[in-house]
Design a protein around this motif. Sequence first.
Motif, PDB file in Angstrom:
ATOM      1  N   ASN A  77      37.346   0.915  15.126  1.00 30.53           N
ATOM      2  CA  ASN A  77      36.206   0.797  14.211  1.00 30.53           C
ATOM      3  C   ASN A  77      36.421   1.562  12.917  1.00 30.53           C
ATOM      4  O   ASN A  77      35.471   1.811  12.182  1.00 30.53           O
ATOM      5  CB  ASN A  77      34.926   1.301  14.897  1.00 30.53           C
ATOM      6  N   ASN A 112      38.892  -4.031  14.427  1.00 33.75           N
ATOM      7  CA  ASN A 112      37.611  -4.605  14.017  1.00 33.75           C
ATOM      8  C   ASN A 112      37.523  -4.833  12.510  1.00 33.75           C
ATOM      9  O   ASN A 112      36.428  -5.046  11.975  1.00 33.75           O
ATOM     10  CB  ASN A 112      36.449  -3.725  14.485  1.00 33.75           C
ATOM     11  N   LYS A 125      34.930  -7.214  10.779  1.00 39.92           N
ATOM     12  CA  LYS A 125      34.703  -8.385  11.617  1.00 39.92           C
ATOM     13  C   LYS A 125      33.286  -8.402  12.188  1.00 39.92           C
ATOM     14  O   LYS A 125      32.833  -9.428  12.687  1.00 39.92           O
ATOM     15  CB  LYS A 125      35.703  -8.410  12.777  1.00 39.92           C
ATOM     16  N   GLN A 126      32.623  -7.267  12.110  1.00 41.95           N
ATOM     17  CA  GLN A 126      31.306  -7.130  12.715  1.00 41.95           C
ATOM     18  C   GLN A 126      30.309  -6.628  11.687  1.00 41.95           C
ATOM     19  O   GLN A 126      30.552  -5.638  11.001  1.00 41.95           O
ATOM     20  CB  GLN A 126      31.392  -6.131  13.882  1.00 41.95           C
ATOM     21  N   ALA A 127      29.193  -7.318  11.550  1.00 42.08           N
ATOM     22  CA  ALA A 127      28.133  -6.845  10.660  1.00 42.08           C
ATOM     23  C   ALA A 127      27.523  -5.584  11.241  1.00 42.08           C
ATOM     24  O   ALA A 127      27.398  -5.428  12.454  1.00 42.08           O
ATOM     25  CB  ALA A 127      27.062  -7.922  10.499  1.00 42.08           C
ATOM     26  N   GLY A 128      27.162  -4.659  10.354  1.00 47.12           N
ATOM     27  CA  GLY A 128      26.581  -3.413  10.830  1.00 47.12           C
ATOM     28  C   GLY A 128      26.460  -2.395   9.714  1.00 47.12           C
ATOM     29  O   GLY A 128      26.701  -2.698   8.534  1.00 47.12           O
ATOM     30  N   TYR A 130      27.850   0.842   7.917  1.00 49.21           N
ATOM     31  CA  TYR A 130      29.153   1.478   7.771  1.00 49.21           C
ATOM     32  C   TYR A 130      29.069   2.676   6.826  1.00 49.21           C
ATOM     33  O   TYR A 130      28.320   2.664   5.850  1.00 49.21           O
ATOM     34  CB  TYR A 130      30.186   0.488   7.212  1.00 49.21           C
ATOM     35  N   ASP A 183      28.074  -7.083   5.844  1.00 51.72           N
ATOM     36  CA  ASP A 183      28.242  -8.314   6.593  1.00 51.72           C
ATOM     37  C   ASP A 183      29.732  -8.620   6.701  1.00 51.72           C
ATOM     38  O   ASP A 183      30.570  -7.865   6.198  1.00 51.72           O
ATOM     39  CB  ASP A 183      27.513  -9.466   5.882  1.00 51.72           C
ATOM     40  N   GLU A 184      30.050  -9.713   7.334  1.00 51.86           N
ATOM     41  CA  GLU A 184      31.448 -10.119   7.464  1.00 51.86           C
ATOM     42  C   GLU A 184      31.887 -10.747   6.145  1.00 51.86           C
ATOM     43  O   GLU A 184      31.972 -11.967   6.000  1.00 51.86           O
ATOM     44  CB  GLU A 184      31.595 -11.083   8.641  1.00 51.86           C
ATOM     45  N   LEU A 212      32.520   2.072  11.314  1.00 54.31           N
ATOM     46  CA  LEU A 212      31.260   1.523  11.813  1.00 54.31           C
ATOM     47  C   LEU A 212      30.400   2.663  12.326  1.00 54.31           C
ATOM     48  O   LEU A 212      30.823   3.445  13.178  1.00 54.31           O
ATOM     49  CB  LEU A 212      31.532   0.523  12.924  1.00 54.31           C
ATOM     50  N   ASP A 214      27.120   2.150  13.502  1.00 51.20           N
ATOM     51  CA  ASP A 214      26.107   1.695  14.475  1.00 51.20           C
ATOM     52  C   ASP A 214      26.424   2.237  15.859  1.00 51.20           C
ATOM     53  O   ASP A 214      27.580   2.357  16.233  1.00 51.20           O
ATOM     54  CB  ASP A 214      26.088   0.170  14.525  1.00 51.20           C
TER      55      ASP A 214
END
Length: 214
Positions: A77, A112, A125-128, A130, A183-184, A212, A214
Amino acid sequence: MDVESLQKSGRRRGSCLDVFLVMSIIVLFVAVTAVAAGGVIVVMDLQSKLMDLQSKAIKVDHNHDPLTSDSAYKMQNVAYLEAITNGLNKLENSTMQWDTVPYGAGQSVGTNFIFKKTQHTLMPKQAGTYFMYINLNLTCIFRCRAGLLTVHVGDKLTCEVELPDSTNSKPVSKKCWTVSRLDEKELLTQMTVPKEGLENWQLNSSELGMFLAD
């Protein structure tokens, strides 16, 4: 080839990345706490605390290989890049170029993230949520004029560096960071200079990192 020297270099690189991760987590905690309390973070005080933390971490890891330690951070991450400056360090309106660095048996961009070196883009690769950070280091090589250097990481992070009139090689550094929803989407790092330019200022070793939260 000096194998021992290469091993020491790898340990130093790993230690720097571990210190980066520790500092990032501390900064994120401070940022979230400040937002919740509606307070204002004093940047100089924060940087002082980060330097203290880095010093302590280096002392702890002096006889310790972070690449094989059970306490080493997982990298999936986390993304960490260093600016490419081999002949490309002139300040001008351009897209900044980045590269990964070796970390353990792999590279400094976790699974990721998607890093495209030729397109100079980094994408989660993952929305969240950061944590993002950029560290810019600049040097005047000969009679440099004052001006404002601006660096944008997508539309999520903007870092402005006030460069002074200078006739020496004393470096100028600036750290900027943010906690933002991503977002991605591919992120480009764009450098912008004044119309009159910033002749003889050069970009030295600089860093871009995110993880990341989250």
